[in-house]
Design a protein around this motif. Sequence first.
Motif, PDB file in Angstrom:
ATOM      1  N   ASP A 141       0.964  -1.338  -0.061  1.00 59.93           N
ATOM      2  CA  ASP A 141      -0.036   0.569  -0.442  1.00 59.93           C
ATOM      3  C   ASP A 141       0.770   1.483  -0.142  1.00 59.93           C
ATOM      4  N   LEU A 142       2.191   1.181   0.566  1.00 59.71           N
ATOM      5  CA  LEU A 142       2.644   2.400   1.023  1.00 59.71           C
ATOM      6  C   LEU A 142       3.518   2.780  -1.322  1.00 59.71           C
ATOM      7  N   LEU A 143       3.268   1.418  -1.166  1.00 57.76           N
ATOM      8  CA  LEU A 143       4.006   1.518  -2.981  1.00 57.76           C
ATOM      9  C   LEU A 143       3.132   2.148  -3.335  1.00 57.76           C
ATOM     10  N   ARG A 144       1.830   1.838  -3.161  1.00 57.09           N
ATOM     11  CA  ARG A 144       0.959   2.219  -3.927  1.00 57.09           C
ATOM     12  C   ARG A 144       0.770   4.389  -3.750  1.00 57.09           C
ATOM     13  N   LEU A 145       0.347   3.754  -2.997  1.00 59.69           N
ATOM     14  CA  LEU A 145       0.584   5.571  -2.473  1.00 59.69           C
ATOM     15  C   LEU A 145       1.631   6.166  -2.800  1.00 59.69           C
ATOM     16  N   GLN A 146       2.860   5.891  -2.550  1.00 58.15           N
ATOM     17  CA  GLN A 146       3.830   6.927  -3.547  1.00 58.15           C
ATOM     18  C   GLN A 146       3.406   6.780  -5.293  1.00 58.15           C
ATOM     19  N   SER A 147       3.536   5.416  -5.334  1.00 57.27           N
ATOM     20  CA  SER A 147       3.735   5.754  -6.928  1.00 57.27           C
ATOM     21  C   SER A 147       1.857   6.045  -7.813  1.00 57.27           C
ATOM     22  N   HIS A 148       1.211   6.835  -6.576  1.00 57.81           N
ATOM     23  CA  HIS A 148      -0.039   7.700  -6.604  1.00 57.81           C
ATOM     24  C   HIS A 148      -1.200   6.898  -7.755  1.00 57.81           C
ATOM     25  N   LYS A 149      -1.291   5.285  -6.827  1.00 61.74           N
ATOM     26  CA  LYS A 149      -1.959   4.202  -7.743  1.00 61.74           C
ATOM     27  C   LYS A 149      -2.825   4.112  -6.423  1.00 61.74           C
ATOM     28  N   LEU A 150      -2.817   5.217  -5.279  1.00 66.31           N
ATOM     29  CA  LEU A 150      -3.535   4.697  -4.150  1.00 66.31           C
ATOM     30  C   LEU A 150      -3.529   5.466  -3.527  1.00 66.31           C
ATOM     31  N   THR A 151      -4.813   6.395  -3.359  1.00 65.12           N
ATOM     32  CA  THR A 151      -5.092   8.331  -3.090  1.00 65.12           C
ATOM     33  C   THR A 151      -4.636   8.012  -1.056  1.00 65.12           C
ATOM     34  N   PRO A 152      -3.939   9.050  -0.888  1.00 71.84           N
ATOM     35  CA  PRO A 152      -3.765   8.836   1.159  1.00 71.84           C
ATOM     36  C   PRO A 152      -5.573   8.516   1.458  1.00 71.84           C
ATOM     37  N   GLN A 153      -6.124   9.365   0.852  1.00 72.13           N
ATOM     38  CA  GLN A 153      -7.444   8.916   1.029  1.00 72.13           C
ATOM     39  C   GLN A 153      -8.205   7.299   1.845  1.00 72.13           C
TER      40      GLN A 153
END
Length: 192
Positions: A141-153
């Motif tokens: 999830d952190l990787l997805r967050l950093q690569s903008h594939k997961l929103t902070p919300q």
Amino acid sequence: MSRVLLVDDEPGVLRALRRVLSLVPCRFDGIDFQLQVDMAESPERALELVHSRAYDLVLSDYRMPGMDGVALLKAVREIQPDAARMILSGYADLNGVLAAINEAQIVRFLCKPWSDYELVAAMGQALAYRAVLLDNRRMADLLRLQSHKLTPQDYERRRLEEAEPGITQVRWAEDGSVLLDEDLARQLEDRP
């Protein structure tokens, strides 16, 4: 601290399990797990507890009146999919074992009478495996967050749901108010 729920319709079995878990250290691969143990004498009470608290592991008897361990653990899986699930049974019929594995996705099927060492070792192994799965999910999830594939919300929603299962599931009324579970509403009304 790992929260464990023990479910059996025989109070003597629950007391024996709690006694074993208080005397024998629960560890796996050099990791000591401190256990907080809750007990339920019926599947219905167990489901009430699962709805109100997050559990790391649920250990259930197989044969109980009203609902068997497979049906209970299947319901637990729907409510708290990350909780490790195990069955402890005096009856080892093949269909029951297969249902437990395929439907409830248990991590272990242990027989009564149990070996204290085997029981505690299996619980330690299940808790360690669960911790690895959750760590892997957090890193992904952190990787997805950093690569903008997961929103902070969405990241925060997943984190909250992991900590408190069901916290992100809100039912809204037409007027915009939050609908409470009927049992919870009654408890709130009964408070002084």
